[in-house]
Design a protein around this motif. Structure first.
Motif, short mmCIF file in Angstrom:
data_model
loop_
_atom_site.label_atom_id
_atom_site.label_comp_id
_atom_site.label_asym_id
_atom_site.label_seq_id
_atom_site.Cartn_x
_atom_site.Cartn_y
_atom_site.Cartn_z
N UNK A 1 -3.46 48.20 45.19
CA UNK A 1 -2.18 48.76 44.75
C UNK A 1 -0.95 48.16 45.39
N UNK A 2 -1.11 47.21 46.29
CA UNK A 2 0.06 46.53 46.86
C UNK A 2 0.71 45.67 45.79
N UNK A 3 2.03 45.62 45.83
CA UNK A 3 2.75 44.88 44.79
C UNK A 3 3.71 43.86 45.39
N UNK A 4 3.96 42.83 44.62
CA UNK A 4 4.98 41.82 44.94
C UNK A 4 5.80 41.58 43.68
N UNK A 5 7.11 41.49 43.85
CA UNK A 5 8.00 41.19 42.74
C UNK A 5 8.90 40.03 43.11
N UNK A 6 9.17 39.17 42.14
CA UNK A 6 10.14 38.12 42.36
C UNK A 6 11.51 38.76 42.56
#
Length: 121
Positions: free
Chosen positions: A54-59
């Motif tokens: 569930x960890x997220x990364x966004x530009x």
């Protein structure tokens, strides 16, 4: 895991669109999944990704405008896109891999076909 991306289309600037990345197979839930995009004449770039945990990364360019929603019961990862800008115009791809790092670096093992998003000004 096999992937299929869909939901692209033509939208006016400021509008919203939802992309879907549908996966097949029972291993979908254990995969990290990401969205990439490639605009004409530009390199493919990471838009957003989510790990199996569930960890997220966004530009930086999409933070605050795009949101991921993962539905493991349906084997789908959604990309909710709001406040769209003409510079968001691109072919969007999803990818998946058991290793989050592979998704983040674009070296993931599975890729879906692209779906075109066009944002008019």
């Amino acid at each position: 895991v096999q992937l299929q991306a869909f939901g692209g289309g033509l939208v006016q600037a400021g509008g919203s669109l939802r992309l879907s990345c549908a996966g097949s197979g029972s291993t979908f839930a254990i995969n990290a999944i990401g969205w990439y995009r490639q605009a004409p004449g530009k390199q493919r770039e990471l838009v957003a990704a989510v790990s199996s945990g569930g960890s997220t990364n966004y530009a930086d360019s999409v933070k605050g405008r795009f949101t991921l929603h993962r539905d493991n019961a349906k084997n789908i990862l959604y990309l909710h896109m709001h406040s769209l800008k003409p510079e968001d115009t691109a072919v969007y791809y999803c990818n998946a891999d058991e290793h989050y790092h592979a998704v983040l670096t674009g070296s993931a093992g599975s890729w879906g076909q692209g779906t075109l998003v066009t944002v008019s000004s």
